[in-house]
Design a protein around this motif. Structure first.
Motif, PDB file in Angstrom:
ATOM      1  N   HIS A  47      44.767 -63.011  56.931  1.00 24.15           N
ATOM      2  CA  HIS A  47      44.063 -61.726  56.867  1.00 24.15           C
ATOM      3  C   HIS A  47      44.595 -60.869  58.006  1.00 24.15           C
ATOM      4  N   VAL A  48      45.420 -59.916  57.623  1.00 19.04           N
ATOM      5  CA  VAL A  48      46.098 -59.043  58.577  1.00 19.04           C
ATOM      6  C   VAL A  48      45.739 -57.598  58.260  1.00 19.04           C
ATOM      7  N   LEU A  49      45.623 -56.791  59.293  1.00 17.80           N
ATOM      8  CA  LEU A  49      45.405 -55.357  59.139  1.00 17.80           C
ATOM      9  C   LEU A  49      46.690 -54.631  59.500  1.00 17.80           C
ATOM     10  N   LEU A  94      46.136 -56.451  48.596  1.00 16.38           N
ATOM     11  CA  LEU A  94      46.013 -55.330  49.521  1.00 16.38           C
ATOM     12  C   LEU A  94      44.679 -54.657  49.266  1.00 16.38           C
ATOM     13  N   LEU A  95      44.010 -54.243  50.339  1.00 15.18           N
ATOM     14  CA  LEU A  95      42.738 -53.539  50.207  1.00 15.18           C
ATOM     15  C   LEU A  95      42.673 -52.441  51.246  1.00 15.18           C
ATOM     16  N   ALA A  96      42.331 -51.245  50.805  1.00 11.72           N
ATOM     17  CA  ALA A  96      42.098 -50.127  51.719  1.00 11.72           C
ATOM     18  C   ALA A  96      40.791 -49.465  51.310  1.00 11.72           C
ATOM     19  N   LEU A 109      42.661 -45.041  58.899  1.00  8.89           N
ATOM     20  CA  LEU A 109      43.263 -45.678  57.738  1.00  8.89           C
ATOM     21  C   LEU A 109      43.772 -47.067  58.106  1.00  8.89           C
ATOM     22  N   HIS A 110      43.456 -48.040  57.292  1.00  4.71           N
ATOM     23  CA  HIS A 110      43.975 -49.386  57.482  1.00  4.71           C
ATOM     24  C   HIS A 110      44.049 -50.105  56.148  1.00  4.71           C
ATOM     25  N   VAL A 111      45.036 -50.962  56.049  1.00  4.27           N
ATOM     26  CA  VAL A 111      45.225 -51.783  54.860  1.00  4.27           C
ATOM     27  C   VAL A 111      45.029 -53.238  55.268  1.00  4.27           C
TER      28      VAL A 111
END
Length: 125
Positions: A47-49, A94-96, A109-111
């Motif tokens: 789990h990375v941002l 991917l989730l934003a 903003l982050h993914v």
């Protein structure tokens, strides 16, 4: 508390502070356009941002105000991080989140990149 997807950028948010080095993070990637780091509360084995370096609140804000180079650089960074993590096979998510209805918690903003296990259905039916 979720944030609205519009409005003025809050340069005191946690990701702005991470970008300035005021808060430590376990960075795994950085270039002129983006920084990637491990989430402090992982929801998957990986789990990375990934965050853009610029002061953008949401995808709508980013797509309206970022330069073409920033947009291309950020999208390429997300892809590079997924490749670097070895997630191309068997896959990743991917989730934003953007705004209150999506439960965006940080007004930058982050993914999220999730991997390392089967993710299951995207939304409950």
């Amino acid at each position: 508390m979720p944030v609205a997807a519009t409005g003025d950028y809050d340069d005191g948010n946690i990701f702005a502070r991470i970008l300035r080095g005021e808060i430590p993070s376990q960075r795994i990637y950085e270039d002129a356009f983006a920084v990637a780091f491990h989430d402090i509360n992982p929801q998957a084995p990986v789990h990375v941002l990934v965050i853009p370096r610029g002061p953008y609140i949401s995808w709508a804000d980013f797509s309206a105000r970022a330069t073409d180079a920033e947009i291309a650089g950020f999208v390429r960074a997300v892809g590079q991080v997924a490749r670097d993590l070895g997630l191309e096979e068997p896959g990743y998510r991917l989730l934003a989140n953007a705004g209150v209805h999506a439960h965006q918690e940080v007004p930058h903003l982050h993914v999220h990149i999730f991997g390392g296990r089967q993710m299951g259905a995207m939304l409950p039916r």
